[in-house]
Design a protein around this motif. Structure first.
Motif, PDB file in Angstrom:
ATOM      1  N   LEU A  32      73.706  74.040  15.954  1.00  0.00           N
ATOM      2  CA  LEU A  32      72.352  73.989  15.414  1.00  0.00           C
ATOM      3  C   LEU A  32      72.283  73.010  14.246  1.00  0.00           C
ATOM      4  N   THR A  33      73.326  72.992  13.442  1.00  0.00           N
ATOM      5  CA  THR A  33      73.391  72.039  12.326  1.00  0.00           C
ATOM      6  C   THR A  33      73.338  70.609  12.848  1.00  0.00           C
ATOM      7  N   LYS A  34      74.104  70.321  13.883  1.00  0.00           N
ATOM      8  CA  LYS A  34      74.095  68.970  14.472  1.00  0.00           C
ATOM      9  C   LYS A  34      72.705  68.596  14.961  1.00  0.00           C
ATOM     10  N   LYS A  35      72.012  69.551  15.566  1.00  0.00           N
ATOM     11  CA  LYS A  35      70.646  69.310  16.031  1.00  0.00           C
ATOM     12  C   LYS A  35      69.741  68.943  14.845  1.00  0.00           C
ATOM     13  N   TYR A  36      69.825  69.730  13.772  1.00  0.00           N
ATOM     14  CA  TYR A  36      68.986  69.468  12.606  1.00  0.00           C
ATOM     15  C   TYR A  36      69.348  68.144  11.931  1.00  0.00           C
ATOM     16  N   ILE A  37      70.625  67.818  11.876  1.00  0.00           N
ATOM     17  CA  ILE A  37      71.045  66.541  11.290  1.00  0.00           C
ATOM     18  C   ILE A  37      70.466  65.394  12.102  1.00  0.00           C
ATOM     19  N   SER A  38      70.519  65.508  13.407  1.00  0.00           N
ATOM     20  CA  SER A  38      69.977  64.461  14.275  1.00  0.00           C
ATOM     21  C   SER A  38      68.481  64.271  14.031  1.00  0.00           C
ATOM     22  N   ILE A  39      67.752  65.370  13.942  1.00  0.00           N
ATOM     23  CA  ILE A  39      66.305  65.299  13.672  1.00  0.00           C
ATOM     24  C   ILE A  39      66.066  64.698  12.287  1.00  0.00           C
ATOM     25  N   ALA A  40      66.824  65.165  11.295  1.00  0.00           N
ATOM     26  CA  ALA A  40      66.661  64.654   9.926  1.00  0.00           C
ATOM     27  C   ALA A  40      66.943  63.159   9.860  1.00  0.00           C
ATOM     28  N   GLN A  41      67.906  62.687  10.639  1.00  0.00           N
ATOM     29  CA  GLN A  41      68.248  61.270  10.624  1.00  0.00           C
ATOM     30  C   GLN A  41      67.217  60.413  11.348  1.00  0.00           C
ATOM     31  N   THR A  42      66.393  61.007  12.203  1.00  0.00           N
ATOM     32  CA  THR A  42      65.290  60.232  12.787  1.00  0.00           C
ATOM     33  C   THR A  42      64.200  60.019  11.738  1.00  0.00           C
ATOM     34  N   ASN A  44      64.934  60.112   8.319  1.00  0.00           N
ATOM     35  CA  ASN A  44      65.603  59.320   7.291  1.00  0.00           C
ATOM     36  C   ASN A  44      66.995  58.959   7.801  1.00  0.00           C
ATOM     37  N   PRO A  45      67.168  57.730   8.319  1.00  0.00           N
ATOM     38  CA  PRO A  45      68.460  57.335   8.891  1.00  0.00           C
ATOM     39  C   PRO A  45      69.637  57.445   7.920  1.00  0.00           C
ATOM     40  N   GLU A  46      69.368  57.507   6.632  1.00  0.00           N
ATOM     41  CA  GLU A  46      70.437  57.602   5.643  1.00  0.00           C
ATOM     42  C   GLU A  46      70.776  59.039   5.261  1.00  0.00           C
ATOM     43  N   PHE A  47      70.127  60.010   5.909  1.00  0.00           N
ATOM     44  CA  PHE A  47      70.388  61.410   5.587  1.00  0.00           C
ATOM     45  C   PHE A  47      71.845  61.760   5.865  1.00  0.00           C
ATOM     46  N   VAL A  48      72.459  62.418   4.888  1.00  0.00           N
ATOM     47  CA  VAL A  48      73.810  62.957   5.021  1.00  0.00           C
ATOM     48  C   VAL A  48      73.733  64.417   4.578  1.00  0.00           C
ATOM     49  N   SER A  49      74.221  65.310   5.408  1.00  0.00           N
ATOM     50  CA  SER A  49      74.154  66.731   5.074  1.00  0.00           C
ATOM     51  C   SER A  49      75.034  67.038   3.867  1.00  0.00           C
ATOM     52  N   SER A  50      74.659  68.116   3.154  1.00  0.00           N
ATOM     53  CA  SER A  50      75.325  68.427   1.901  1.00  0.00           C
ATOM     54  C   SER A  50      75.389  69.927   1.657  1.00  0.00           C
ATOM     55  N   VAL A  51      76.601  70.432   1.447  1.00  0.00           N
ATOM     56  CA  VAL A  51      76.784  71.832   1.081  1.00  0.00           C
ATOM     57  C   VAL A  51      76.082  72.103  -0.251  1.00  0.00           C
ATOM     58  N   THR A  52      76.223  71.181  -1.186  1.00  0.00           N
ATOM     59  CA  THR A  52      75.610  71.340  -2.510  1.00  0.00           C
ATOM     60  C   THR A  52      74.094  71.459  -2.400  1.00  0.00           C
ATOM     61  N   ASP A  53      73.474  70.585  -1.584  1.00  0.00           N
ATOM     62  CA  ASP A  53      72.021  70.671  -1.400  1.00  0.00           C
ATOM     63  C   ASP A  53      71.633  71.973  -0.707  1.00  0.00           C
ATOM     64  N   GLY A  54      72.466  72.425   0.226  1.00  0.00           N
ATOM     65  CA  GLY A  54      72.204  73.692   0.898  1.00  0.00           C
ATOM     66  C   GLY A  54      72.248  74.863  -0.066  1.00  0.00           C
ATOM     67  N   ALA A 129      64.051  69.668   8.765  1.00  0.00           N
ATOM     68  CA  ALA A 129      65.329  69.675   9.472  1.00  0.00           C
ATOM     69  C   ALA A 129      66.480  69.450   8.495  1.00  0.00           C
ATOM     70  N   ALA A 130      66.279  68.604   7.498  1.00  0.00           N
ATOM     71  CA  ALA A 130      67.325  68.347   6.493  1.00  0.00           C
ATOM     72  C   ALA A 130      67.629  69.617   5.706  1.00  0.00           C
ATOM     73  N   GLU A 131      66.594  70.348   5.300  1.00  0.00           N
ATOM     74  CA  GLU A 131      66.802  71.601   4.563  1.00  0.00           C
ATOM     75  C   GLU A 131      67.546  72.615   5.426  1.00  0.00           C
ATOM     76  N   LYS A 132      67.174  72.716   6.694  1.00  0.00           N
ATOM     77  CA  LYS A 132      67.831  73.663   7.600  1.00  0.00           C
ATOM     78  C   LYS A 132      69.299  73.291   7.816  1.00  0.00           C
ATOM     79  N   ALA A 133      69.567  71.997   8.012  1.00  0.00           N
ATOM     80  CA  ALA A 133      70.954  71.549   8.206  1.00  0.00           C
ATOM     81  C   ALA A 133      71.799  71.880   6.980  1.00  0.00           C
ATOM     82  N   ASN A 134      71.301  71.544   5.809  1.00  0.00           N
ATOM     83  CA  ASN A 134      72.044  71.805   4.571  1.00  0.00           C
ATOM     84  C   ASN A 134      72.247  73.302   4.344  1.00  0.00           C
TER      85      ASN A 134
END
Length: 149
Positions: A32-42, A44-54, A129-134
């Motif tokens: 599910l995280t991979k799915k959200y990262i993929s959506i977030a990167q569409t 913002n292509p520079e999105f990188v997931s972050s434990v700290t942001d999560g 999607a970025a918030e969910k991934a993090n």
């Protein structure tokens, strides 16, 4: 003696099944995280997931219409590996961390439903999607319940 071996074998079987269930739900959470990262990167292509942001998202307090401040941690505690309690009803809540609670992330449709429900309840809109991934990446790092003080 045979009876003891049978009991031990049964207990070991249950422990193995529990470990497999926990691993399957961790795998579901990672997928599910991979799915959200993929959506977030569409978005913002520079999105990188972050434990700290999560973790920041999980603990971020938002002022509710009634003036009370709420965060995910308000009900789920500061450590999502611990059981929580609903802030309004007092109902017990099982830990969020799939490493501790093998029922979390078992049903991905239910996860999506709960994200929509709780995000709208707390922040007034669906989470990105970025918030969910993090958020999920952070939950995956919490594997040990805090000791009660």
């Amino acid at each position: 003696m045979k009876h003891t071996h049978l009991i031990l074998a049964t207990l070991l079987g249950f422990a193995t099944l529990s470990a497999h269930a926990a691993q399957a739900n961790i795998t579901n959470a990672e997928a599910l995280t991979k799915k959200y990262i993929s959506i977030a990167q569409t978005v913002n292509p520079e999105f990188v997931s972050s434990v700290t942001d999560g973790k920041m998202f999980f603990n971020r307090k938002i002022k509710m219409p009634n003036g009370k401040e709420m965060a995910c941690a308000s009900c789920h505690t500061a450590n999502p590996a611990n059981p929580g309690k609903h802030a309004l009803t007092g109902k017990s809540i099982e830990p969020l961390s799939p490493a501790v609670n093998n029922k979390r992330f078992k049903d991905l449709d239910k996860v999506e439903e709960k994200f929509t429900e709780h995000c709208n309840e707390i922040i007034g809109t669906d989470c990105t999607a970025a918030e969910k991934a993090n958020y999920i990446i952070y939950l995956l790092t919490e594997r040990t319940p805090s000791a009660k003080k």
